[in-house]
Write an enzyme that holds these catalytic residues in place. Sequence first.
Site, PDB file in Angstrom:
ATOM      1  N   PRO A  21       0.792  -1.231   0.000  1.00  0.00           N
ATOM      2  CA  PRO A  21       0.000   0.000   0.000  1.00  0.00           C
ATOM      3  C   PRO A  21       0.821   1.276   0.000  1.00  0.00           C
ATOM      4  O   PRO A  21       0.258   2.368  -0.105  1.00  0.00           O
ATOM      5  CB  PRO A  21      -0.806  -0.125   1.301  1.00  0.00           C
ATOM      6  CG  PRO A  21       0.056  -0.940   2.191  1.00  0.00           C
ATOM      7  CD  PRO A  21       0.739  -1.926   1.294  1.00  0.00           C
ATOM      8  N   ASP A  80       3.905   1.803 -11.457  1.00  0.00           N
ATOM      9  CA  ASP A  80       2.676   2.576 -11.486  1.00  0.00           C
ATOM     10  C   ASP A  80       2.839   3.891 -10.737  1.00  0.00           C
ATOM     11  O   ASP A  80       3.766   4.062  -9.938  1.00  0.00           O
ATOM     12  CB  ASP A  80       1.525   1.777 -10.854  1.00  0.00           C
ATOM     13  CG  ASP A  80       1.030   0.655 -11.755  1.00  0.00           C
ATOM     14  OD1 ASP A  80       1.344   0.686 -12.952  1.00  0.00           O
ATOM     15  OD2 ASP A  80       0.332  -0.246 -11.246  1.00  0.00           O
ATOM     16  N   LYS A  93      -0.818   5.655 -13.948  1.00  0.00           N
ATOM     17  CA  LYS A  93      -2.240   5.744 -14.260  1.00  0.00           C
ATOM     18  C   LYS A  93      -2.955   6.287 -13.033  1.00  0.00           C
ATOM     19  O   LYS A  93      -2.945   5.672 -11.976  1.00  0.00           O
ATOM     20  CB  LYS A  93      -2.815   4.377 -14.639  1.00  0.00           C
ATOM     21  CG  LYS A  93      -2.300   3.860 -15.977  1.00  0.00           C
ATOM     22  CD  LYS A  93      -3.130   2.709 -16.492  1.00  0.00           C
ATOM     23  CE  LYS A  93      -2.908   1.453 -15.679  1.00  0.00           C
ATOM     24  NZ  LYS A  93      -3.669   0.312 -16.240  1.00  0.00           N
ATOM     25  N   GLY A 104      -0.099  -2.251  -4.146  1.00  0.00           N
ATOM     26  CA  GLY A 104      -0.889  -3.319  -3.541  1.00  0.00           C
ATOM     27  C   GLY A 104      -0.423  -4.692  -3.978  1.00  0.00           C
ATOM     28  O   GLY A 104       0.764  -4.997  -3.987  1.00  0.00           O
ATOM     29  N   ASP A 105      -1.378  -5.538  -4.356  1.00  0.00           N
ATOM     30  CA  ASP A 105      -1.080  -6.875  -4.867  1.00  0.00           C
ATOM     31  C   ASP A 105      -1.392  -6.888  -6.358  1.00  0.00           C
ATOM     32  O   ASP A 105      -2.455  -6.401  -6.778  1.00  0.00           O
ATOM     33  CB  ASP A 105      -1.940  -7.918  -4.149  1.00  0.00           C
ATOM     34  CG  ASP A 105      -1.603  -9.328  -4.593  1.00  0.00           C
ATOM     35  OD1 ASP A 105      -0.898 -10.029  -3.854  1.00  0.00           O
ATOM     36  OD2 ASP A 105      -2.046  -9.732  -5.687  1.00  0.00           O
ATOM     37  N   THR A 132      -2.383  -6.106  -0.252  1.00  0.00           N
ATOM     38  CA  THR A 132      -3.403  -5.323  -0.932  1.00  0.00           C
ATOM     39  C   THR A 132      -4.013  -4.302   0.035  1.00  0.00           C
ATOM     40  O   THR A 132      -4.022  -4.497   1.252  1.00  0.00           O
ATOM     41  CB  THR A 132      -4.481  -6.230  -1.540  1.00  0.00           C
ATOM     42  OG1 THR A 132      -5.320  -5.454  -2.383  1.00  0.00           O
ATOM     43  CG2 THR A 132      -5.319  -6.906  -0.461  1.00  0.00           C
ATOM     44  N   MET A 142     -11.865   2.002  -4.861  1.00  0.00           N
ATOM     45  CA  MET A 142     -12.126   3.030  -5.885  1.00  0.00           C
ATOM     46  C   MET A 142     -13.548   3.590  -5.806  1.00  0.00           C
ATOM     47  O   MET A 142     -14.190   3.806  -6.824  1.00  0.00           O
ATOM     48  CB  MET A 142     -11.852   2.479  -7.290  1.00  0.00           C
ATOM     49  CG  MET A 142     -10.385   2.125  -7.515  1.00  0.00           C
ATOM     50  SD  MET A 142     -10.068   1.290  -9.083  1.00  0.00           S
ATOM     51  CE  MET A 142     -10.258  -0.436  -8.625  1.00  0.00           C
TER      52      MET A 142
END
Length: 464
Positions: A223, A246, A268, A300-301, A329, A381
């Site tokens: 995380p 990312d 992203k 995360g995972d 995660t 999200m």
Amino acid sequence: MARLNTFPVSVAVKGRRIVIVGGDDEALAKARLAAKTSAEIVVFAEAFEADFSGLDVTLVSRAVEAGDFVNAALAFVADHGPAGARALKLARGAGVPVNEVDVPENCDFFTPAIVDRAPLSIAISSEGDAPVLARLVRAKIEAMFSPRLGEIARLAGAMREKVSALLSDGVARRRYYEALVTAPGIETALAAGQGEAKADALLAQHAGRISDEGVVWLIGAGPGAEDLLTLRAQRLLQEADVIVHDQLVPAAVVEMGRRDADRISVGKAKGHHSFSQAQINTLIVRLASEGKKVARLKSGDPMVFGRAGEEIAALRKAGLAYSIVPGVTSALAAAADTATPVTLRKVSSGFVFATAHGADNTDLAHWASLAQSGLTLGLYMGKSIARQIAGDLIGQGVSRAVPVGIVVNAGRSEKALYAGTIGGLAAGEIDFADGPAIIFIGETVAEGDWAQAETIAVEKFKVA
């Protein structure tokens, strides 16, 4: 991020002199440290109070002079009187870096705590602020590494000419040395006097390879907290030629890779994609096809809302090797942050991960059914539509009294907590902190530790 005020280097002292000024225990401590090197150690003092016997040092019973600093690499001043002040001036006049013991403002360099596995050394410095902490860190590192680490380093050095002759490519040489120093049984071989034979056999294997095959490691970065990264992830980051990461992966995690590894951000974020998923797939396939070791670093995972399935499909189609390195995660980090038991005997027999973004009526009906059956929901999200989701779930029959907990920036020091009921979430306006959020819905939320959470009120009135 805090910056270093010193630049860590190793000073070449072979064939040179280290000057120490002072005859007390402070000077003795520096002499013991300096005597670990191959330098000529010369100690100057009018009188010697400490016992320097047993050390390979030269004691000179007089004040230090300017000529004594010729060919000196370093100088330590442990005399804090007029003689020490004069020594500082003479050393700086000769262009020799000087350290006045326990006086940081008069130091051109600081003495680190050292893990000695000659020729390998590990230095831990606090820039003079916390020497006790540096020594404690050193003790932990000493316990981690084998006493034979220096022998492994010397073996690697002895192989240099052979390796250069047989492996012309820099990447191939690096991979050989990585294999050598991590080879199973290397310490046993060294103890038996067979270290060089084992190194030669390994070199023959590497020289016989036509080319190295590329590989992609899909690595979960967790995380965001660096200390939640797995040991396997850390090791592979050090082996990777390229790190494709990312946007949510913190810079500190990316920095765990090799300094010479290429780093490619394919960030992203919501509403902004610098790389499409198809472009990311093409990128990692191309890099691995070039024979590179690629660390595909995901927040995360990788297997939980990380679109790893699409990347795996592309790698399979191209016939490329890959492996998965799991990470923590966000939902599990959020559960840990709040001591929320997402499964609990006689309360919840299961836990469901789901993404709230783009959820339709079918999804909502399914989630409502799961929540009513006692399962805990963990929604990713959904921060921007949390109120709407809560209202829709109530519309599907979920009780307004069902507990809700929200963690923003799970697993990080800047996390923010919100707790209440699904009815309160549906009715109240919430000014969420910036960052990704996990929304927990279910009776187990009430069993967590939400003492530091902001209350999700049924109504929030704003005064104009």
